[in-house]
Write a protein that holds these residues in place. Structure first.
Motif, PDB file in Angstrom:
ATOM      1  N   PRO A 130     -23.039 -47.455 -45.901  1.00  0.00           N
ATOM      2  CA  PRO A 130     -23.114 -48.923 -45.920  1.00  0.00           C
ATOM      3  C   PRO A 130     -24.028 -49.487 -44.838  1.00  0.00           C
ATOM      4  O   PRO A 130     -24.632 -50.543 -45.050  1.00  0.00           O
ATOM      5  CB  PRO A 130     -21.662 -49.368 -45.707  1.00  0.00           C
ATOM      6  CG  PRO A 130     -20.916 -48.178 -45.288  1.00  0.00           C
ATOM      7  CD  PRO A 130     -21.640 -46.989 -45.818  1.00  0.00           C
ATOM      8  N   VAL A 131     -24.144 -48.785 -43.725  1.00  0.00           N
ATOM      9  CA  VAL A 131     -25.046 -49.264 -42.671  1.00  0.00           C
ATOM     10  C   VAL A 131     -26.490 -49.199 -43.160  1.00  0.00           C
ATOM     11  O   VAL A 131     -27.276 -50.132 -42.978  1.00  0.00           O
ATOM     12  CB  VAL A 131     -24.846 -48.441 -41.378  1.00  0.00           C
ATOM     13  CG1 VAL A 131     -25.888 -48.807 -40.341  1.00  0.00           C
ATOM     14  CG2 VAL A 131     -23.445 -48.661 -40.846  1.00  0.00           C
ATOM     15  N   PHE A 146     -30.135 -49.000 -36.400  1.00  0.00           N
ATOM     16  CA  PHE A 146     -29.365 -49.004 -37.650  1.00  0.00           C
ATOM     17  C   PHE A 146     -29.779 -47.828 -38.526  1.00  0.00           C
ATOM     18  O   PHE A 146     -28.942 -47.130 -39.089  1.00  0.00           O
ATOM     19  CB  PHE A 146     -29.589 -50.307 -38.425  1.00  0.00           C
ATOM     20  CG  PHE A 146     -28.875 -51.491 -37.847  1.00  0.00           C
ATOM     21  CD1 PHE A 146     -27.644 -51.351 -37.228  1.00  0.00           C
ATOM     22  CD2 PHE A 146     -29.425 -52.761 -37.938  1.00  0.00           C
ATOM     23  CE1 PHE A 146     -26.978 -52.446 -36.709  1.00  0.00           C
ATOM     24  CE2 PHE A 146     -28.769 -53.866 -37.421  1.00  0.00           C
ATOM     25  CZ  PHE A 146     -27.549 -53.704 -36.800  1.00  0.00           C
ATOM     26  N   ILE A 196     -34.817 -58.615 -47.420  1.00  0.00           N
ATOM     27  CA  ILE A 196     -34.779 -60.067 -47.233  1.00  0.00           C
ATOM     28  C   ILE A 196     -35.919 -60.500 -46.315  1.00  0.00           C
ATOM     29  O   ILE A 196     -36.640 -61.461 -46.595  1.00  0.00           O
ATOM     30  CB  ILE A 196     -33.418 -60.487 -46.641  1.00  0.00           C
ATOM     31  CG1 ILE A 196     -32.304 -60.285 -47.671  1.00  0.00           C
ATOM     32  CG2 ILE A 196     -33.444 -61.936 -46.181  1.00  0.00           C
ATOM     33  CD1 ILE A 196     -30.920 -60.410 -47.080  1.00  0.00           C
ATOM     34  N   MET A 224     -26.938 -52.078 -45.893  1.00  0.00           N
ATOM     35  CA  MET A 224     -27.166 -53.407 -45.351  1.00  0.00           C
ATOM     36  C   MET A 224     -28.519 -53.485 -44.643  1.00  0.00           C
ATOM     37  O   MET A 224     -29.241 -54.481 -44.772  1.00  0.00           O
ATOM     38  CB  MET A 224     -26.031 -53.783 -44.400  1.00  0.00           C
ATOM     39  CG  MET A 224     -26.186 -55.143 -43.763  1.00  0.00           C
ATOM     40  SD  MET A 224     -26.367 -56.485 -44.957  1.00  0.00           S
ATOM     41  CE  MET A 224     -24.683 -57.038 -45.126  1.00  0.00           C
ATOM     42  N   THR A 225     -28.877 -52.434 -43.910  1.00  0.00           N
ATOM     43  CA  THR A 225     -30.151 -52.453 -43.198  1.00  0.00           C
ATOM     44  C   THR A 225     -31.314 -52.582 -44.174  1.00  0.00           C
ATOM     45  O   THR A 225     -32.249 -53.362 -43.956  1.00  0.00           O
ATOM     46  CB  THR A 225     -30.286 -51.177 -42.361  1.00  0.00           C
ATOM     47  OG1 THR A 225     -29.137 -51.058 -41.527  1.00  0.00           O
ATOM     48  CG2 THR A 225     -31.531 -51.215 -41.508  1.00  0.00           C
ATOM     49  N   PHE A 227     -31.125 -48.278 -52.175  1.00  0.00           N
ATOM     50  CA  PHE A 227     -29.836 -48.959 -52.033  1.00  0.00           C
ATOM     51  C   PHE A 227     -28.873 -48.495 -53.134  1.00  0.00           C
ATOM     52  O   PHE A 227     -27.709 -48.179 -52.865  1.00  0.00           O
ATOM     53  CB  PHE A 227     -30.032 -50.478 -52.108  1.00  0.00           C
ATOM     54  CG  PHE A 227     -28.746 -51.249 -52.016  1.00  0.00           C
ATOM     55  CD1 PHE A 227     -28.146 -51.475 -50.793  1.00  0.00           C
ATOM     56  CD2 PHE A 227     -28.128 -51.730 -53.159  1.00  0.00           C
ATOM     57  CE1 PHE A 227     -26.953 -52.169 -50.702  1.00  0.00           C
ATOM     58  CE2 PHE A 227     -26.929 -52.422 -53.077  1.00  0.00           C
ATOM     59  CZ  PHE A 227     -26.342 -52.644 -51.850  1.00  0.00           C
ATOM     60  N   LEU A 251     -31.164 -53.857 -47.143  1.00  0.00           N
ATOM     61  CA  LEU A 251     -31.142 -55.206 -47.718  1.00  0.00           C
ATOM     62  C   LEU A 251     -31.776 -56.202 -46.751  1.00  0.00           C
ATOM     63  O   LEU A 251     -32.487 -57.119 -47.167  1.00  0.00           O
ATOM     64  CB  LEU A 251     -29.708 -55.627 -48.051  1.00  0.00           C
ATOM     65  CG  LEU A 251     -29.080 -54.920 -49.245  1.00  0.00           C
ATOM     66  CD1 LEU A 251     -27.643 -55.386 -49.449  1.00  0.00           C
ATOM     67  CD2 LEU A 251     -29.890 -55.183 -50.509  1.00  0.00           C
ATOM     68  N   LEU A 252     -31.522 -55.999 -45.458  1.00  0.00           N
ATOM     69  CA  LEU A 252     -32.131 -56.909 -44.481  1.00  0.00           C
ATOM     70  C   LEU A 252     -33.650 -56.745 -44.467  1.00  0.00           C
ATOM     71  O   LEU A 252     -34.393 -57.727 -44.368  1.00  0.00           O
ATOM     72  CB  LEU A 252     -31.542 -56.656 -43.089  1.00  0.00           C
ATOM     73  CG  LEU A 252     -30.075 -57.057 -42.910  1.00  0.00           C
ATOM     74  CD1 LEU A 252     -29.600 -56.748 -41.501  1.00  0.00           C
ATOM     75  CD2 LEU A 252     -29.867 -58.532 -43.217  1.00  0.00           C
ATOM     76  N   LEU A 259     -18.806 -43.945 -44.384  1.00  0.00           N
ATOM     77  CA  LEU A 259     -18.945 -44.742 -43.154  1.00  0.00           C
ATOM     78  C   LEU A 259     -20.397 -44.951 -42.720  1.00  0.00           C
ATOM     79  O   LEU A 259     -20.673 -45.893 -41.982  1.00  0.00           O
ATOM     80  CB  LEU A 259     -18.167 -44.075 -42.013  1.00  0.00           C
ATOM     81  CG  LEU A 259     -16.647 -44.037 -42.198  1.00  0.00           C
ATOM     82  CD1 LEU A 259     -15.982 -43.458 -40.970  1.00  0.00           C
ATOM     83  CD2 LEU A 259     -16.087 -45.410 -42.508  1.00  0.00           C
ATOM     84  N   ILE A 286     -35.875 -60.688 -38.690  1.00  0.00           N
ATOM     85  CA  ILE A 286     -34.729 -59.837 -38.380  1.00  0.00           C
ATOM     86  C   ILE A 286     -35.186 -58.643 -37.559  1.00  0.00           C
ATOM     87  O   ILE A 286     -34.736 -58.418 -36.444  1.00  0.00           O
ATOM     88  CB  ILE A 286     -34.015 -59.369 -39.662  1.00  0.00           C
ATOM     89  CG1 ILE A 286     -33.566 -60.578 -40.490  1.00  0.00           C
ATOM     90  CG2 ILE A 286     -32.804 -58.510 -39.283  1.00  0.00           C
ATOM     91  CD1 ILE A 286     -33.100 -60.230 -41.883  1.00  0.00           C
TER      92      ILE A 286
END
Ligand code: CU
Lengths: 545, 217
Positions: free
Chosen positions: A212-213, A246, A223, A216-217, A163, A219-220, A209, A231
């Motif tokens: 960031p995908v 993703f 999580i 976030m992926t 990340f 990070l998910l 562009l 998820i």
């Protein structure tokens, strides 16, 4: 330095120098910081690859266990993809050269540039900590549920590291975009830009562009893994295909992040060493943007056997063919540039010729894999491994080395031993072929990748591949020696423009002063005016043909 | 509007003048916003897919959320965007006190938003409306249900709240700098901060109907 380091004032000076480097906002010094960091990661990734090739020289679990092998190929992938292939050309060559090429004193946001390096180092450090404390066994792709329910490894730490590497990429991409838009020298219109700058512009757009995908992926995933929220993992009520969508939405364009900057290097080098204007400048510029745009539309070709709908697979397959068109346009333009040129085979040019050959092979085998029916057979075999290593090692690494050799005199003010340089280029090319040609055959015969053991009938080809890898490893040592050697002793001074190249970066001193240019350069013509360029200066180390 | 504050000391390397710096900073901020849109885009794709597959679950989940409170939160953020505009204007005019005051107002509104958010989280967690799936307690297959919806809720609002927190920290730092008055307010930076703050606001304007208003049609 060694003699003065013992005295207090010498130590003082050492810390002062270190401090100056670690707080520098000069894009050239930050590029050198990146060069050192990235070389370190390349060595680590290479050592891991070496262990894997040693293991694969025998059909059983000879050197490492299957479990350890899973971790090795995962780490090799993670380190090489995020800490070498993606950042190498932009953060080292791009960072150093973009301001010089557009006649600017620095990047638009020098402090952001330094911050990007620190974030990158932090990400790398986390990944290395994860590695030495046990690593990950998920593959570089972190597919769920490998990365969630069935993970017995340091997913969280590694994901944090990646990340941060992504954040660093976004900083760099943002900085390049603003710099190229806002800091071009007077007279430097868009279609006068060197193609190196064009490719970095397209790369930056992808970085901004797509990354960031991924961010976030990941990070998910983190999580999901840490808290237990459904998820992506079906056991928790998540959707594993969503993860793959993703992930590849980022990771296919990321392939172009790895290769486009290299294509920029190729365009610069090929003109210089054939003494010609680039053929079809605007075609190449537009093809660069087309690759960046199409690259966002083809991610589903990684999921032909995942259970996505047949229609989706068909569409992704056709779109993937389309990406081959702008890539092929570039290759044809390079060949047309060579045609009728006064070709000189200095080290950068040798690497570039290797690039064109191998990139073509990698691209054509990519089209083979994009073919829906064929991919069902070849999916997850050594054919895929050989294909992307041809693009990555045969393409990107060759281009990186070409660029490093080409601009080394500019960056250091010194010339390297040309004979050693050429030897390195030949060894890398031969070593590459010996390593990966057998893997194409192995894959075609159906050998699955990511497995430590294999059937006896694959033994010969695996041994050939491992033997080739040792040539390749030797090949990488030679340029390292050639370049480092030039820094010590009485190396030949480079002068402003040893290759007789066009481009603003060759008009200033080598290395350039802190502000890059003592007077603001003004551009009056195109980037590749080779018919009127100064003649190259022959190096002592080798004669020019 | 009065004249822009264009002191040469506001200009950083490598820009030539304030207008040049302003153009570069605002382009940089827009590029940053573009990547933020993709960043949050992932969450909205996840949301859209889940809602398409389980519309009833999302509708039931939306009815479990506190719409009046969320409406107050929305208004709070909208007003904070307005005070931020005034802060940017003060900075551009070189009005140091105005800048400090309006930034402080923006920061306080943001803190109020976070306080309401925290209260809301506390309320849901106390009511057992949590996304965590206990694999050992449940049967082997987890049905798409309230836990999944609250997964969406906590993750989407959580990432938004983190952006608010980041904004509050920078706002507080800039407000203190302006109040102490040691340095001239570099209004290009405040302009960038303003753009960021509006982005945070706009993201909420999508989160709010997506989660809270689902099932209220
Ligand atoms: Cu792909």
């Amino acid at each position: 330095m060694n003699t003065t380091a013992r005295t207090p004032s010498g130590a003082h000076r050492f810390w002062g120098t270190l401090r100056a480097w670690l707080t520098t906002k000069d894009h050239k010094k930050i590029a050198v910081l990146y060069l050192l960091t990235i070389t370190l990661f390349f060595v680590i990734g290479g050592v891991i690859a070496t262990i894997m090739r040693i293991e694969l020289a025998g059909p059983g679990e000879d050197v490492v266990s299957a479990e350890a092998y899973n971790r090795l190929f995962s780490l090799h992938g993670v380190i090489m993809v995020w800490f070498f292939l993606i950042p190498a050309v932009p953060t080292v060559l791009g960072n150093y050269l973009i301001p010089l090429m557009i006649g600017a004193p620095d990047l638009a946001f020098p402090r952001l540039n330094l911050a990007s390096w620190y974030v990158f180092v932090a990400g790398g450090a986390l990944t290395l900590v994860a590695m030495v404390t046990g690593g990950v066994d998920t593959g570089w792709t972190f597919y769920t549920p490998y990365s969630s329910t069935f993970s017995q490894s340091h997913v969280v730490l590694t994901v944090c590291g990646i990340f941060l590497a992504g954040v660093s990429s976004i900083f760099t991409g943002l900085n390049f975009i603003v710099t190229i838009h806002k800091l071009r020298a007077p007279g430097l219109t868009w279609f006068r830009l060197p193609l190196f700058v064009w490719t970095h512009y397209a790369t930056s757009i992808i970085l901004v562009l797509a990354t960031p995908v991924l961010g976030m992926t990941l990070l998910l995933v983190l999580i999901e893994h840490a808290v237990g929220i459904g998820i992506f993992d079906p056991a928790y009520g998540g959707d594993p295909l969503l993860f793959q969508h993703f992930f590849w939405f980022y990771s296919h364009p990321a392939v172009y992040v790895m290769i486009l900057p290299g294509m920029g290097v190729v365009s610069e080098v090929i003109c210089c060493f054939s003494r010609r204007r680039i053929f079809g400048y605007r075609f190449i510029a537009w093809a660069t943007l087309a690759i960046a745009v199409f690259g966002f539309l083809v991610w589903g070709h990684h999921m032909f056997v995942s259970g996505q709908s047949y229609l989706a697979s068909l569409v992704f397959s056709v779109l993937s063919y389309l990406v081959a068109v702008p890539s092929a346009i570039k290759v044809f333009n390079w060949l047309a540039t060579l045609y009728g040129g006064a070709i000189r085979l200095d080290t950068p040019m040798l690497y570039v010729l290797g690039f064109i050959g191998l990139f073509t092979v990698g691209g054509v085998t990519g089209v083979v894999l994009a073919t829906l029916a064929v991919d069902v057979h070849l999916h997850d075999t050594y054919f895929v491994v050989a294909h992307f290593h041809t693009i990555m090692v045969g393409g990107m690494v060759m281009a990186y080395l070409a660029g490093l050799h080409f601009w080394w005199p500019k960056m250091t003010g010194r010339r390297y031993d040309e004979r050693l340089g050429r030897l390195g280029a030949v060894l890398v090319f031969v070593g590459f072929l010996l390593t990966f040609l057998p893997q194409f055959i192995l894959g075609y015969q159906g050998l699955p990748r990511r497995v430590a053991t294999y059937d006896e009938r694959f033994h010969l080809l695996q041994v050939m591949s491992s033997a080739g890898a040792s040539v390749l490893a030797l090949g990488y040592l030679v340029p390292a020696v050639a370049l480092v050697k030039s820094l010590f002793g009485k190396a030949e001074p480079a002068g402003r423009n040893p290759w007789g190249a066009t481009g603003l970066e060759w008009q200033t001193t080598s290395p350039p002063p802190a502000e890059n240019f003592l007077a603001q350069p003004v551009v009056t013509g195109d980037a590749y005016d080779y018919p009127n360029a100064p003649a190259p200066v022959a190096a002592r180390g080798g004669a020019h043909g | 509007m009065a004249e822009l504050h264009a002191d040469a000391r506001l200009v950083r390397e490598p820009f030539t003048d304030v207008a040049h710096q302003r153009a570069a900073v605002s382009l940089g901020m827009w590029v940053f916003i573009a990547q933020e849109v993709l960043f949050f885009g992932v969450l909205f794709v996840w949301y859209g897919l889940f809602r398409a597959q389980h519309p009833d679950v999302v509708a039931a989940g939306g009815r479990a959320l506190d719409v009046p409170l969320a409406t107050v939160m929305t208004v709070t953020l909208l007003v904070s965007s307005f005070t931020m505009v005034l802060a940017v204007r003060s900075a551009m005019l070189g009005a140091r006190r105005g800048l400090a005051g309006w930034l402080a107002a923006t920061g306080l509104l943001a803190v109020a938003f976070l306080a309401m958010k925290a209260w809301e989280y506390h309320h849901h967690i106390a009511a057992g409306e949590v996304p965590v799936v206990d694999l050992h307690a449940a049967s082997s297959v987890v049905e798409a249900g309230r836990a999944q919806f609250f997964g969406l809720y906590f993750v989407m609002t959580g990432f938004h709240a983190l952006h608010v927190v980041g904004g509050v920290l920078v706002i507080a730092w800039r407000a203190l700098a302006a109040a102490r008055g040691r340095e001239l307010p570099r209004w290009t930076a405040i302009m960038g901060l303003g753009l960021y703050w509006h982005l945070v606001d706009v993201v909420w304007l999508f989160v709010f109907p997506a989660l809270y208003l689902a099932g209220h049609a």
